[in-house]
Write a protein that holds these residues in place. Structure first.
Motif, short mmCIF file in Angstrom:
data_model
loop_
_atom_site.label_atom_id
_atom_site.label_comp_id
_atom_site.label_asym_id
_atom_site.label_seq_id
_atom_site.Cartn_x
_atom_site.Cartn_y
_atom_site.Cartn_z
N ASP A 5 1.55 11.69 2.28
CA ASP A 5 1.47 11.01 0.99
C ASP A 5 2.84 10.72 0.42
O ASP A 5 3.02 9.81 -0.39
CB ASP A 5 0.71 11.89 -0.02
CG ASP A 5 -0.67 12.24 0.47
OD1 ASP A 5 -1.44 11.30 0.79
OD2 ASP A 5 -0.97 13.44 0.58
N THR A 22 2.39 6.90 -0.76
CA THR A 22 1.22 6.01 -0.75
C THR A 22 0.91 5.63 -2.19
O THR A 22 1.14 6.41 -3.12
CB THR A 22 -0.03 6.72 -0.18
OG1 THR A 22 -0.31 7.85 -1.00
CG2 THR A 22 0.21 7.15 1.25
N ARG A 23 0.41 4.43 -2.34
CA ARG A 23 0.04 4.00 -3.69
C ARG A 23 -1.07 4.88 -4.26
O ARG A 23 -1.07 5.20 -5.44
CB ARG A 23 -0.42 2.54 -3.67
CG ARG A 23 -0.80 2.03 -5.04
CD ARG A 23 -1.33 0.64 -4.94
NE ARG A 23 -0.31 -0.34 -4.66
CZ ARG A 23 0.49 -0.87 -5.62
NH1 ARG A 23 0.38 -0.47 -6.86
NH2 ARG A 23 1.38 -1.77 -5.31
N ASP A 24 -1.97 5.32 -3.40
CA ASP A 24 -3.08 6.17 -3.87
C ASP A 24 -2.56 7.44 -4.54
O ASP A 24 -3.02 7.84 -5.60
CB ASP A 24 -4.00 6.56 -2.71
CG ASP A 24 -4.87 5.38 -2.29
OD1 ASP A 24 -4.95 4.42 -3.08
OD2 ASP A 24 -5.44 5.44 -1.19
N GLY A 46 0.22 7.44 8.46
CA GLY A 46 -1.03 7.65 7.72
C GLY A 46 -1.41 9.07 7.38
O GLY A 46 -2.40 9.29 6.69
N ARG A 73 0.83 -1.21 0.00
CA ARG A 73 0.00 0.00 0.00
C ARG A 73 0.86 1.25 0.00
O ARG A 73 0.44 2.32 -0.41
CB ARG A 73 -0.93 0.00 1.21
CG ARG A 73 -2.19 -0.82 0.99
CD ARG A 73 -3.00 -0.96 2.25
NE ARG A 73 -2.44 -2.00 3.13
CZ ARG A 73 -1.96 -1.79 4.35
NH1 ARG A 73 -1.98 -0.58 4.86
NH2 ARG A 73 -1.49 -2.78 5.07
N VAL A 74 2.09 1.08 0.50
CA VAL A 74 3.06 2.17 0.43
C VAL A 74 4.20 1.70 -0.46
O VAL A 74 4.64 0.55 -0.39
CB VAL A 74 3.59 2.53 1.84
CG1 VAL A 74 4.84 3.40 1.74
CG2 VAL A 74 2.51 3.23 2.65
#
Ligand code: GDD
Ligand code: MN
Length: 386
Positions: free
Chosen positions: A124, A173-175, A121, A95-96
């Motif tokens: 980014d 972050t992947r997002d 968390g 996820r990271v």
């Protein structure tokens, strides 16, 4: 709905990419050491190796036997730190997503701090920076100066106030990364610049101070081309992708080719004397002109091929036989441009009264853009995407 791949139970929190090119001397201790510092974190390490000629791949495979968190991906026929990193993130499950060097230069203590920061968390993007406060960067004076100059130039393009955009060690972050992925350039070494400049989404970012350590054997792959690559990357980002990095590099090669052309044309003009003319339809084309312009075209073309092969298309650099067939492909692709150039040069000189030199230069420039497309299509056979 979450992507099936990441909903899987075994998706780690952190994927750390290590790109390698002949790091056999260091890679084992680098992977082992970073593992020791990441205890308590669910991570994987993906080594993206560009077909190293030493034992890098063997070392990583061996590590993977006892530790399934260590994975290896070997790329064949491709080069480049940035594109290797992108490949690693593409196949990573975490996820990271992070990156570090495979030579031991990045301090594992700083990497642990980065991991803690981003896994908390509320960030980014987190980067190891050599330039927070007054610090010893671990670089020689000249490299330090160069790095600062590059940082300054990059600051003009980037909207994020990174203190060390040249850093090769960061996590995100992947997002957030996904918002940049479609626009990545993938050229050169400076992957952090590439990522940050490829998204309009401003990351919440943090930095950790870290000087570079000594390499553990092997040698640096950094050279003058890294500077040219960065300049080209910045142009691409500053123009929103309208002028691509590769076009900038190709253009630089083209300019040098124009000098070769001018030199050959001048030398040949003053040294070669050939009598007679070639009757062509109702016209008489002097052999002198055909030979002078032709020689200049041919030699500058060959020069361009050679330089493009080690600069513009270095990531797909041709060697041995493929280089010869690539050269023939390049000649073929440029043949229309070359004939155009020859015809226009003679036309400008004989029928528009241009000076022989001005006629040659104008005609050569005209065929330049045409050749870019030809070269891309035929010699280096560009694949779509990175
Ligand atoms: N797969 C792959 N392909 N890896 C590569 C390539 C390549 O073409 N070129 C270099 N690498 C790997 C090296 O094996 C090493 O693990 C890492 O990328 C960095 O290369 P170095 O040659 O050690 O670069 P450096 O130490 O001069 O520069 C590093 O530090 C700079 C300052 O932080 C890099 O991390 C730069 O990106 C960074 O700007
Ligand atoms: Mn290094």
């Amino acid at each position: 709905m979450p992507d099936a791949k990441f909903a899987a139970d075994n998706a780690p929190a952190l994927s750390l990419i290590i790109c390698t090119l002949n790091e056999g001397a260091a890679i084992r201790s680098v992977v082992t050491e970073i593992g020791e510092h990441l205890t308590g974190i669910d991570y994987e390490i993906v080594v993206v190796d560009d077909d190293s000629k030493d034992n890098t791949a063997a070392e990583v495979l061996d590590l993977g036997k006892t530790d399934p968190r260590v994975r290896l991906f070997v790329r064949k026929g491709e080069r480049g730190l940035s594109s290797a990193a992108i490949k690693g993130w593409d196949i990573a499950k975490g996820r990271v997503l992070g990156i570090m060097d495979g030579d031991g230069q990045h301090d594992p203590v700083a990497i642990r701090a980065l991991a803690d920061m981003i896994l908390a968390g509320d960030k980014d993007l987190v980067c190891a920076s050599r330039y927070i406060g007054k610090t010893d960067t671990g670089l020689s004076f000249i490299r330090d100066l160069g790095s600062k100059a590059a940082t300054l130039a990059t600051g003009l393009v980037l909207k994020v106030p990174l203190t060390d955009p040249m850093s090769g060690c960061f996590m995100m972050t992947r997002d957030w990364y996904d918002t940049a992925r479609p626009n990545l350039t993938g050229v050169g070494f400076k992957i952090l610049v590439d990522v940050v400049a490829s998204t309009r989404v401003k990351p919440r970012f943090g930095e950790v101070k870290a000087a570079l350590r000594q390499r553990q054997g092997g040698e640096s792959k950094l050279d003058i081309r890294v500077v040219l690559d960065l300049a080209a990357l910045l142009v691409e980002k500053a123009t929103n992708g309208i002028i691509t990095a590769r076009f900038v590099l190709f253009g630089l090669v083209g300019v040098s080719g124009a000098f070769v052309y001018a030199l050959v044309l001048a030398v040949s003009h003053y040294l070669l004397r050939v009598e007679g003319a070639l009757p062509l339809y109702r016209y008489q084309v002097r052999w002198d002109d055909i030979i002078n312009y032709g020689l200049a075209i041919w030699l500058s073309m060959t020069w361009n091929f050679w330089l493009n092969n080690i600069l513009t298309f270095r990531d797909k650099r041709l060697k041995g036989w493929p280089m010869l067939t690539g050269l023939l492909g390049f000649y073929f692709a440029c043949s229309i441009g070359a004939i155009l150039s020859l015809g226009v040069a003679i036309l400008l000189k004989d029928y528009f009264g241009f000076h022989w030199f001005a006629a040659g230069i104008s005609a050569a420039l005209l065929s330049g853009v045409w050749n870019y497309w030809g070269a891309k299509a035929l010699a280096w056979n560009q694949k779509k995407g990175i």
